[in-house]
Motif scaffolding. Structure first.
Motif, mmCIF file in Angstrom:
data_model
loop_
_atom_site.group_PDB
_atom_site.id
_atom_site.type_symbol
_atom_site.label_atom_id
_atom_site.label_comp_id
_atom_site.label_asym_id
_atom_site.label_seq_id
_atom_site.Cartn_x
_atom_site.Cartn_y
_atom_site.Cartn_z
ATOM 1 N N VAL A 173 0.869 -1.180 0.000
ATOM 2 C CA VAL A 173 0.000 0.000 0.000
ATOM 3 C C VAL A 173 0.902 1.226 0.000
ATOM 4 O O VAL A 173 1.820 1.333 0.821
ATOM 5 N N VAL A 174 0.653 2.147 -0.926
ATOM 6 C CA VAL A 174 1.572 3.257 -1.163
ATOM 7 C C VAL A 174 0.871 4.592 -0.979
ATOM 8 O O VAL A 174 -0.216 4.818 -1.532
ATOM 9 N N GLY A 175 1.479 5.494 -0.217
ATOM 10 C CA GLY A 175 1.035 6.875 -0.148
ATOM 11 C C GLY A 175 1.680 7.662 -1.271
ATOM 12 O O GLY A 175 2.915 7.642 -1.416
ATOM 13 N N TRP A 176 0.862 8.343 -2.079
ATOM 14 C CA TRP A 176 1.328 9.006 -3.311
ATOM 15 C C TRP A 176 1.004 10.496 -3.196
ATOM 16 O O TRP A 176 -0.156 10.902 -3.294
ATOM 17 N N PHE A 177 2.037 11.309 -2.981
ATOM 18 C CA PHE A 177 1.888 12.745 -2.695
ATOM 19 C C PHE A 177 2.635 13.506 -3.783
ATOM 20 O O PHE A 177 3.868 13.487 -3.833
ATOM 21 N N GLN A 178 1.881 14.159 -4.682
ATOM 22 C CA GLN A 178 2.491 14.762 -5.865
ATOM 23 C C GLN A 178 1.848 16.103 -6.203
ATOM 24 O O GLN A 178 0.633 16.272 -6.057
ATOM 25 N N GLY A 179 2.640 17.038 -6.688
ATOM 26 C CA GLY A 179 2.105 18.276 -7.264
ATOM 27 C C GLY A 179 1.192 19.035 -6.327
ATOM 28 O O GLY A 179 1.337 19.006 -5.108
ATOM 29 N N ASN A 208 -7.476 3.678 -6.095
ATOM 30 C CA ASN A 208 -7.165 5.021 -5.601
ATOM 31 C C ASN A 208 -8.142 5.392 -4.486
ATOM 32 O O ASN A 208 -9.352 5.320 -4.666
ATOM 33 N N THR A 209 -7.603 5.767 -3.347
ATOM 34 C CA THR A 209 -8.432 6.300 -2.261
ATOM 35 C C THR A 209 -7.712 7.496 -1.667
ATOM 36 O O THR A 209 -6.519 7.704 -1.909
ATOM 37 N N SER A 210 -8.415 8.304 -0.913
ATOM 38 C CA SER A 210 -7.844 9.550 -0.414
ATOM 39 C C SER A 210 -6.749 9.292 0.615
ATOM 40 O O SER A 210 -6.835 8.358 1.419
ATOM 41 N N PHE A 211 -5.738 10.137 0.595
ATOM 42 C CA PHE A 211 -4.588 10.030 1.500
ATOM 43 C C PHE A 211 -4.979 10.665 2.835
ATOM 44 O O PHE A 211 -4.771 11.847 3.069
ATOM 45 N N ASN A 212 -5.563 9.868 3.708
ATOM 46 C CA ASN A 212 -5.951 10.332 5.045
ATOM 47 C C ASN A 212 -6.326 9.122 5.896
ATOM 48 O O ASN A 212 -6.485 8.014 5.386
ATOM 49 N N GLU A 213 -6.436 9.368 7.173
ATOM 50 C CA GLU A 213 -6.882 8.347 8.112
ATOM 51 C C GLU A 213 -7.845 9.023 9.085
ATOM 52 O O GLU A 213 -7.447 9.585 10.090
ATOM 53 N N ASN A 214 -9.150 8.998 8.705
ATOM 54 C CA ASN A 214 -10.188 9.648 9.521
ATOM 55 C C ASN A 214 -9.849 11.100 9.832
ATOM 56 O O ASN A 214 -9.911 11.550 10.981
ATOM 57 N N ALA A 256 -9.629 12.566 -3.866
ATOM 58 C CA ALA A 256 -8.216 12.470 -4.242
ATOM 59 C C ALA A 256 -8.130 11.992 -5.684
ATOM 60 O O ALA A 256 -8.748 10.993 -6.055
ATOM 61 N N LEU A 257 -7.358 12.704 -6.496
ATOM 62 C CA LEU A 257 -7.298 12.423 -7.927
ATOM 63 C C LEU A 257 -5.862 12.175 -8.380
ATOM 64 O O LEU A 257 -5.436 12.604 -9.451
ATOM 65 N N GLY A 258 -5.098 11.472 -7.528
ATOM 66 C CA GLY A 258 -3.745 11.107 -7.905
ATOM 67 C C GLY A 258 -2.674 12.068 -7.462
ATOM 68 O O GLY A 258 -1.515 11.911 -7.855
ATOM 69 N N HIS A 259 -3.033 13.064 -6.663
ATOM 70 C CA HIS A 259 -2.032 13.963 -6.094
ATOM 71 C C HIS A 259 -1.893 13.799 -4.584
ATOM 72 O O HIS A 259 -0.821 14.025 -4.029
ATOM 73 N N ARG A 260 -2.977 13.448 -3.922
ATOM 74 C CA ARG A 260 -2.948 13.144 -2.486
ATOM 75 C C ARG A 260 -3.717 11.837 -2.295
ATOM 76 O O ARG A 260 -4.793 11.797 -1.728
ATOM 77 N N TYR A 291 0.961 10.823 -12.738
ATOM 78 C CA TYR A 291 0.048 9.756 -12.321
ATOM 79 C C TYR A 291 -0.224 8.820 -13.494
ATOM 80 O O TYR A 291 -0.274 7.600 -13.331
ATOM 81 N N TYR A 292 -0.365 9.396 -14.686
ATOM 82 C CA TYR A 292 -0.535 8.595 -15.898
ATOM 83 C C TYR A 292 0.659 7.663 -16.075
ATOM 84 O O TYR A 292 0.503 6.466 -16.366
ATOM 85 N N GLY A 293 1.877 8.205 -15.886
ATOM 86 C CA GLY A 293 3.085 7.405 -16.055
ATOM 87 C C GLY A 293 3.148 6.232 -15.100
ATOM 88 O O GLY A 293 3.570 5.125 -15.471
ATOM 89 N N LEU A 294 2.709 6.449 -13.861
ATOM 90 C CA LEU A 294 2.700 5.364 -12.884
ATOM 91 C C LEU A 294 1.707 4.276 -13.286
ATOM 92 O O LEU A 294 2.034 3.081 -13.265
ATOM 93 N N ILE A 295 0.490 4.684 -13.654
ATOM 94 C CA ILE A 295 -0.527 3.688 -14.047
ATOM 95 C C ILE A 295 -0.067 2.941 -15.295
ATOM 96 O O ILE A 295 -0.254 1.720 -15.411
ATOM 97 N N HIS A 296 0.567 3.656 -16.214
ATOM 98 C CA HIS A 296 1.042 3.017 -17.451
ATOM 99 C C HIS A 296 2.137 1.988 -17.147
ATOM 100 O O HIS A 296 2.183 0.908 -17.756
ATOM 101 N N ASN A 297 3.004 2.304 -16.199
ATOM 102 C CA ASN A 297 4.048 1.354 -15.806
ATOM 103 C C ASN A 297 3.419 0.103 -15.199
ATOM 104 O O ASN A 297 3.832 -1.030 -15.505
ATOM 105 N N PHE A 298 2.400 0.306 -14.368
ATOM 106 C CA PHE A 298 1.675 -0.822 -13.779
ATOM 107 C C PHE A 298 1.012 -1.654 -14.886
ATOM 108 O O PHE A 298 1.015 -2.890 -14.844
ATOM 109 N N TYR A 299 0.464 -0.981 -15.879
ATOM 110 C CA TYR A 299 -0.187 -1.652 -17.016
ATOM 111 C C TYR A 299 0.818 -2.498 -17.796
ATOM 112 O O TYR A 299 0.530 -3.654 -18.176
ATOM 113 N N GLU A 300 2.014 -1.961 -18.015
ATOM 114 C CA GLU A 300 3.023 -2.705 -18.770
ATOM 115 C C GLU A 300 3.455 -3.977 -18.040
ATOM 116 O O GLU A 300 3.787 -4.982 -18.661
#
Length: 574
Positions: A414-420, A537-543, A428-432, A519-528
């Motif tokens: 499980v990965v926390g993805w914090f970008q831009g 994808n879920t929001s970067f938070n814990e309650n 959360a849309l791939g930045h948090r 975010y596209y690049g990450l998903i594309h790498n996973f696809y390959e």
């Protein structure tokens, strides 16, 4: 010319700033206060917007607030007298309205301004006009039908209109005490979800039941031949007692909306700690189904009235992504636009655009194709934080970073993805984001055990490369803001069980390389590596509100069992 837009003294308070029609920044106050749905004056969000613009409050030319205390005064007074509303509730509402009317004093106090120090002209924009503007003026449509639909704002619950060029014309309104938002909230409370903003839990629970109570609910809300609706008021408390709201200094809260009549006819309210039975699930299904029927009733009549092919929708009820996903199937409209912050936070943008376009007559701004408008941090900022805390890290870029993260995901990580820039809006849309492998049947259990600890019936969302939508979903459309739920093709459901809800649907986010390359690049790498062009994808938070800073992301990582944290190009592993 600088325009500051604010949503104040209301749930999900927020601020945005425009320079010559260009949106520079926007954020909800909750991201700074760390209190969900924070209500009050959004001073921290305002300061953030000014900082992003590189200006002081004295440089602002116009301030637009998405409240107009002068609107519907006659209706308000008549309703209060007619129903002998609770005096305490009336006093509370008057105090709230006074604050909205004296917004200049707030700025003077918070920014230590002397008399005459605020040059900005202040505009009070009616709540639902702000909603309409947040959708239409931010869309790519030159002409469109418009719908705003929520609980209440400025004594109105629903507004329809037409947008053309840089002008909006209002067609119809539904006023207090009738409201589909109140209908949904009332049954949300009755089903044992008492907190402000809990309606999405009923939406998530609905696929587990059967629509067994439609006929009972048709006594509660009635569709009218003119395309509008009415509540049967005996089932609700607010017509007689008013709505006692807490709008100041924290989480918004309201009294119970269901009446003794509702309890007598439909049974006792579920307590929050009581188990969910099949009866509760069937009620959730029925409430969701009736709400959908009403939305399609409104939209079908609106399309017939306007003759237009496109519709823009905003308001709290516009966050019902299940209903949104069926609009093109259930109504004559052929195109729909819902902004990334269709809820009340988005009214700060709507108020600002109303002033820019409707009042000042300026040409339309660029369409809003993404919601990445919040906080941002450099690799240098992040490295300084980690060095200060003596935390080991790697720095990787491009495919090397994507490959390392993908390998972690494939190995049940499980990965926390914090970008831009942080997303503006509730999703959360791939930045948090927190991301996981959608192919794992146990991914939901892993996420809930390691981080989320939330109700098991709530689904997780698939972020999918846009060009692959036809291969996985029954409908094909742009869904950049995770604002629609579509049916997943039956033959694909077994491949992505972690993001397939019990009814075979998924609340997708379409990801485009031009708009979000990383975010596209990450998903594309996973696809390959896997053959699946999707990430969970879920929001970067814990309650808590979605993380806003690297330190908040790091703290969330350290107190949970997340396997990896990626802050820009900086990677931290357990």
């Amino acid at each position: 010319m600088y325009i500051l837009g604010i949503n104040a003294y209301h749930g999900d308070s927020s601020a945005c700033i425009y320079k010559d029609g260009q949106l520079i920044a926007a954020s909800e106050e909750e991201r700074f206060r760390r209190i969900k749905h924070w209500a009050g004056f959004p001073i921290e969000a305002i300061r953030f917007c000014l900082q992003e613009a590189g200006i002081n409050i004295e440089d602002i030319d116009h301030i637009a607030i998405s409240r107009d205390p002068k609107v519907n005064l006659g209706k308000k007074a008549l309703t209060a007298l007619k129903n002998r509303l609770n005096l305490g509730n009336i006093i509370n509402r008057v105090k709230n309205l006074k604050k909205a009317a004296s917004i200049e004093e707030e700025f003077m106090e918070h920014f230590n301004l002397k008399a005459g120090g605020l040059k900005a002209k202040i505009h009070n924009v009616e709540h639902h006009r702000s909603h309409l503007a947040s959708a239409f003026f931010a869309s790519s449509f030159e002409e469109s039908a418009l719908l705003s639909i929520d609980g209440f704002g400025d004594f109105t619950s629903t507004m329809t209109g037409i947008g053309k060029g840089n002008k909006i014309e209002v067609l119809d309104t539904v006023s207090y005490p009738h409201s589909i938002g109140v209908f949904y909230t009332t049954f949300t409370q009755w089903l044992g979800f008492p907190h402000y903003g809990d309606e999405y839990k009923v939406m998530g629970l609905a696929p587990y039941g059967q629509p067994s109570y439609l006929e009972q609910l048709r006594k509660v809300i009635k569709l009218k031949d003119n395309g509008l609706f009415e509540l049967e008021l005996k089932y609700f408390n607010h017509p007689k007692k008013g709505v006692n709201m807490v709008w100041e200094g924290g989480i918004p809260a309201m009294d119970s909306l269901y009446s003794e009549t509702l309890i007598n006819e439909f049974g006792p309210a579920r307590k929050a700690d009581e188990p969910l039975t099949q009866v509760h699930k069937d009620w959730a299904t029925s409430v969701q189904r009736i709400t959908e029927e009403l939305i399609y009733h409104l939209l079908t009549h609106l399309q017939q009235k306007t003759g237009l092919e496109s519709v823009c929708i905003a308001g709290g009820v516009a966050q019902n992504s299940v209903a949104n996903g069926k609009i093109l199937l259930k109504t004559p409209f052929k195109k729909v636009y819902i902004p990334p912050a269709g809820h009340d936070a988005g009214t700060c943008i709507g108020a600002a655009l109303w002033v820019y376009n409707q009042v000042l007559g300026q040409p339309r701004t660029a369409p809003m194709l993404h919601g990445y408008l919040g906080s941002r941090f450099s690799n240098q900022d992040i490295e300084a934080l980690l060095q200060q805390k003596n935390i080991s890290y790697q720095k990787l870029e491009g495919e090397a970073l994507f490959s390392k993260v993908t390998d972690c995901l494939i190995n049940s990580g499980v990965v926390g993805w914090f970008q831009g820039r942080a997303e503006f809006g509730p999703r959360a849309l791939g930045h948090r984001s927190i991301i996981a492998d959608p192919r794992r049947e146990d991914a939901k259990e892993i996420l809930n055990a390691k981080i989320k600890r939330r109700e098991s019936f709530r689904p997780f969302a698939p972020s999918i490369l846009k060009q692959h939508i036809p291969n996985y979903f029954e409908q094909v459309d742009d869904v950049p803001f995770m604002e629609k739920v579509f049916l997943i093709k039956e033959e694909q459901r077994a491949k992505i069980p972690a993001v397939t809800h019990v009814d075979g649907t998924g609340r997708l986010q379409s990801v485009e390389q031009e708009i979000e390359p990383k975010y596209y690049g990450l998903i594309h790498n996973f696809y390959e590596k896997t053959g699946v062009p999707i990430l969970l994808n879920t929001s970067f938070n814990e309650n808590e509100p979605i993380v806003n800073t690297p330190e908040e992301a790091l703290n969330c990582f350290l107190r949970t069992k997340m396997d990896m944290l990626v802050l820009e190009d900086i990677l931290i592993e357990r």
